[in-house]
Design a protein around this motif. Structure first.
Motif, PDB file in Angstrom:
ATOM      1  N   PHE A 127      34.631  41.243  40.348  1.00 28.34           N
ATOM      2  CA  PHE A 127      33.878  42.475  40.135  1.00 28.34           C
ATOM      3  C   PHE A 127      32.785  42.259  39.086  1.00 28.34           C
ATOM      4  N   THR A 128      33.140  41.556  38.003  1.00 33.10           N
ATOM      5  CA  THR A 128      32.153  41.279  36.952  1.00 33.10           C
ATOM      6  C   THR A 128      31.048  40.376  37.470  1.00 33.10           C
ATOM      7  N   THR A 177      20.645  47.911  31.278  1.00 31.25           N
ATOM      8  CA  THR A 177      21.259  46.600  31.032  1.00 31.25           C
ATOM      9  C   THR A 177      22.369  46.701  29.994  1.00 31.25           C
ATOM     10  N   VAL A 178      22.142  47.494  28.951  1.00 29.53           N
ATOM     11  CA  VAL A 178      23.144  47.642  27.889  1.00 29.53           C
ATOM     12  C   VAL A 178      24.386  48.335  28.439  1.00 29.53           C
ATOM     13  N   TRP A 179      24.190  49.370  29.255  1.00 25.67           N
ATOM     14  CA  TRP A 179      25.341  50.053  29.867  1.00 25.67           C
ATOM     15  C   TRP A 179      26.123  49.094  30.770  1.00 25.67           C
ATOM     16  N   GLY A 180      25.397  48.261  31.518  1.00 29.61           N
ATOM     17  CA  GLY A 180      26.058  47.284  32.378  1.00 29.61           C
ATOM     18  C   GLY A 180      26.848  46.263  31.586  1.00 29.61           C
ATOM     19  N   LEU A 181      26.280  45.815  30.459  1.00 28.71           N
ATOM     20  CA  LEU A 181      26.978  44.852  29.611  1.00 28.71           C
ATOM     21  C   LEU A 181      28.204  45.497  28.950  1.00 28.71           C
ATOM     22  N   ALA A 182      28.117  46.801  28.671  1.00 31.01           N
ATOM     23  CA  ALA A 182      29.290  47.510  28.138  1.00 31.01           C
ATOM     24  C   ALA A 182      30.419  47.519  29.166  1.00 31.01           C
ATOM     25  N   LEU A 183      30.062  47.743  30.440  1.00 30.84           N
ATOM     26  CA  LEU A 183      31.080  47.697  31.502  1.00 30.84           C
ATOM     27  C   LEU A 183      31.625  46.283  31.642  1.00 30.84           C
ATOM     28  N   GLY A 184      30.736  45.278  31.549  1.00 31.75           N
ATOM     29  CA  GLY A 184      31.187  43.892  31.617  1.00 31.75           C
ATOM     30  C   GLY A 184      32.159  43.563  30.496  1.00 31.75           C
ATOM     31  N   THR A 185      31.880  44.062  29.303  1.00 34.40           N
ATOM     32  CA  THR A 185      32.788  43.847  28.170  1.00 34.40           C
ATOM     33  C   THR A 185      34.125  44.535  28.408  1.00 34.40           C
ATOM     34  N   ALA A 186      34.095  45.745  28.969  1.00 32.29           N
ATOM     35  CA  ALA A 186      35.336  46.463  29.275  1.00 32.29           C
ATOM     36  C   ALA A 186      36.204  45.642  30.226  1.00 32.29           C
ATOM     37  N   LEU A 187      35.585  45.057  31.245  1.00 35.55           N
ATOM     38  CA  LEU A 187      36.329  44.234  32.207  1.00 35.55           C
ATOM     39  C   LEU A 187      36.837  42.958  31.544  1.00 35.55           C
ATOM     40  N   VAL A 215      33.731  30.258  36.426  1.00 31.98           N
ATOM     41  CA  VAL A 215      34.795  29.484  35.774  1.00 31.98           C
ATOM     42  C   VAL A 215      36.046  30.351  35.619  1.00 31.98           C
ATOM     43  N   GLY A 216      35.840  31.643  35.285  1.00 36.70           N
ATOM     44  CA  GLY A 216      36.967  32.565  35.164  1.00 36.70           C
ATOM     45  C   GLY A 216      37.710  32.755  36.479  1.00 36.70           C
ATOM     46  N   VAL A 217      36.958  32.901  37.580  1.00 35.68           N
ATOM     47  CA  VAL A 217      37.591  33.019  38.899  1.00 35.68           C
ATOM     48  C   VAL A 217      38.409  31.766  39.197  1.00 35.68           C
ATOM     49  N   ARG A 220      58.204  37.442  41.954  1.00 38.73           N
ATOM     50  CA  ARG A 220      57.321  36.611  41.122  1.00 38.73           C
ATOM     51  C   ARG A 220      56.681  37.525  40.083  1.00 38.73           C
ATOM     52  N   GLU A 221      57.337  37.654  38.935  1.00 44.32           N
ATOM     53  CA  GLU A 221      57.026  38.718  37.977  1.00 44.32           C
ATOM     54  C   GLU A 221      55.571  38.735  37.530  1.00 44.32           C
ATOM     55  N   PHE A 222      54.976  37.567  37.261  1.00 35.72           N
ATOM     56  CA  PHE A 222      53.641  37.528  36.667  1.00 35.72           C
ATOM     57  C   PHE A 222      52.558  37.072  37.635  1.00 35.72           C
ATOM     58  N   LEU A 223      52.925  36.785  38.880  1.00 35.14           N
ATOM     59  CA  LEU A 223      51.942  36.308  39.848  1.00 35.14           C
ATOM     60  C   LEU A 223      50.857  37.356  40.094  1.00 35.14           C
ATOM     61  N   GLY A 224      51.264  38.629  40.192  1.00 36.84           N
ATOM     62  CA  GLY A 224      50.312  39.697  40.445  1.00 36.84           C
ATOM     63  C   GLY A 224      49.277  39.847  39.347  1.00 36.84           C
ATOM     64  N   ALA A 225      49.657  39.533  38.087  1.00 32.45           N
ATOM     65  CA  ALA A 225      48.716  39.671  36.962  1.00 32.45           C
ATOM     66  C   ALA A 225      47.487  38.798  37.177  1.00 32.45           C
ATOM     67  N   PHE A 226      47.699  37.590  37.707  1.00 33.29           N
ATOM     68  CA  PHE A 226      46.562  36.691  37.891  1.00 33.29           C
ATOM     69  C   PHE A 226      45.799  37.020  39.170  1.00 33.29           C
ATOM     70  N   GLY A 227      46.458  37.689  40.138  1.00 32.24           N
ATOM     71  CA  GLY A 227      45.722  38.241  41.262  1.00 32.24           C
ATOM     72  C   GLY A 227      44.770  39.333  40.802  1.00 32.24           C
ATOM     73  N   VAL A 228      45.253  40.199  39.898  1.00 32.44           N
ATOM     74  CA  VAL A 228      44.404  41.240  39.317  1.00 32.44           C
ATOM     75  C   VAL A 228      43.263  40.610  38.526  1.00 32.44           C
ATOM     76  N   LEU A 229      43.556  39.550  37.782  1.00 33.52           N
ATOM     77  CA  LEU A 229      42.533  38.879  36.969  1.00 33.52           C
ATOM     78  C   LEU A 229      41.425  38.300  37.848  1.00 33.52           C
ATOM     79  N   ILE A 230      41.797  37.725  38.991  1.00 34.70           N
ATOM     80  CA  ILE A 230      40.790  37.228  39.934  1.00 34.70           C
ATOM     81  C   ILE A 230      39.873  38.378  40.358  1.00 34.70           C
ATOM     82  N   GLY A 231      40.478  39.527  40.664  1.00 31.70           N
ATOM     83  CA  GLY A 231      39.687  40.690  41.058  1.00 31.70           C
ATOM     84  C   GLY A 231      38.733  41.160  39.971  1.00 31.70           C
ATOM     85  N   LEU A 232      39.184  41.156  38.719  1.00 33.18           N
ATOM     86  CA  LEU A 232      38.323  41.566  37.598  1.00 33.18           C
ATOM     87  C   LEU A 232      37.116  40.641  37.460  1.00 33.18           C
ATOM     88  N   TYR A 233      37.360  39.331  37.570  1.00 33.81           N
ATOM     89  CA  TYR A 233      36.247  38.378  37.450  1.00 33.81           C
ATOM     90  C   TYR A 233      35.271  38.498  38.616  1.00 33.81           C
TER      91      TYR A 233
END
Length: 394
Positions: free
Chosen positions: A174-175, A4-14, A77-79, A159-172
């Protein structure tokens, strides 16, 4: 160490990877969409407001529903926030983007509970190491976050910053899958109440708890204020943007890389000595700023600032875990995060103004009395502990 601690460490990394991604683009998006220069940093301020607003409710929600349900809701909520930000950029709507950053702040606020979940997932002797391991996830973020910020700019040409929020959706997303898989305790297994929880007033009158909150708040507030002022100061001293980005990246590594050993240091030397050492490093950062304004002065100052934050924040978190009963964890963890991240928000909002009013050297000098206050409180709590008045602080 439990899985669980290792998983939470990965969650924090994301989580921190997403935060660095947000730091990289949010103000720039505000600059593009804001109707007036006065509102450029409003999305950043609303993100911190969302984080502060979530601190107490998230802690109480997780005590009632359990860590798994609380973290799943936070990531949903993050997604939603990242998706709304993507839509706001697509239609170029500033108000919609501000709403999105507020929701993202709420999600980040819920994610700040990962370190407390790690404490609950292991036996008392392993808790400092568990906090350190979870915080060490930021090392991955320090490398991955800036790279994703750059690469995401190529995902949506034009669209310079549109991709950043596409990546952010993916991170959330995955988490979300990670949290659903992790074996987190159900609410009835999180700890049995031995009696009614003490009031906020009674809790805050404990020197041990008060010291933990103040030390964590000062460490975080000083770090955010100086870090946020650094790009302005380096620009004022005619440093190239690449040099500024390099200094900030090394600073983030300084924040998280020591986490691999901080827990062991706390187990060996105690919370008080580690917090005091962190305060001394914060003070050294402020003193180095008086010696020069070349690249290596900024580099050394910001790396020292990062390591000082690591020692004060992890030490204060470990100390906080000694100051409450199981039935009081929601109150204590919630009020701690509300105050700590409130100070971080205040530091980020004031840093630009203070840099312009006072200048780089004077801004750093003004941090020394604040750092001295944290050291004095830790010393006082240690005296009480050694005299038997207040247990728990070596």
């Amino acid at each position: 160490m439990p899985i669980t601690v290792w998983g939470l460490a990965l969650g924090t990394a994301l989580l921190v990877t997403g935060n660095i991604l947000l730091v990289s683009v949010t103000a720039l998006v505000g600059q593009q969409l804001a109707p007036s220069p006065l509102y450029v940093t409003l999305p950043v301020a609303l993100q911190f407001l969302g984080l502060m607003s979530a601190a107490l409710p998230a802690a109480h929600l997780m005590q009632r529903l359990g860590r798994k349900a609380g973290f799943l809701i936070g990531n949903l909520v993050g997604v939603g926030g990242a998706g709304l930000a993507y839509q706001a950029l697509a239609v170029e709507h500033f108000g919609l983007f501000c709403t999105a950053t507020f929701l993202l702040g709420i999600s980040i606020g819920a994610g700040q509970q990962y370190r407390f979940a790690a404490i609950e997932a292991c036996e008392a002797p392993l808790r400092p190491r568990a906090i350190s391991l979870v915080m060490a996830g930021g090392v991955v973020a320090a490398v991955l976050g800036p790279k994703l910020a750059v690469l995401s700019g190529h995902f949506a040409p034009g669209r310079e910053f549109l991709g950043a929020f596409g990546v952010l959706i993916g991170l959330y997303l995955f988490t979300l899958a990670l949290i659903a898989w992790l074996p987190l305790p159900k609410p009835e297994a999180a700890g049995s109440a031995a009696g009614p929880a003490r009031s906020y007033g009674t809790l805050l009158r404990q020197p041990l708890l008060f010291t933990a909150i103040v030390a964590g708040s000062i460490g975080y507030g000083v770090m955010v204020l100086v870090m946020t002022a650094t790009p302005i100061a380096m620009h004022g001293h005619h440093h190239a943007f690449g040099d500024t980005a390099s200094v900030i990246q090394w600073h983030v590594l300084g924040m998280f890389l020591p986490s691999f050993v901080t827990g062991r240091l706390i187990s060996r030397f105690g919370e008080a000595r580690i917090i005091q050492s962190g305060c001394l490093l914060l003070a050294l950062c402020c003193l180095v700023a008086q010696w020069g304004a070349g690249y290596w002065y900024f580099w050394f100052s910001l790396v020292t600032l990062g390591v000082g934050w690591n020692f004060t924040f992890i030490g204060a978190t470990s100390l906080l875990a000694l100051s409450y009963r199981p039935e009081e964890k929601a109150r204590v963890q919630g009020i701690n995060d509300f105050v700590v991240f409130g100070c971080a928000a205040f530091g980020s909002l004031m840093s630009g103004h203070l840099q312009l009013w006072l200048g780089w050297k004077m801004l750093n000098l003004w941090m020394l009395p604040v750092i001295g206050l944290a050291m004095s409180l830790v010393w006082y709590a240690g005296v009480r502990a050694r005299s038997g008045v207040e247990p728990g602080l070596a």
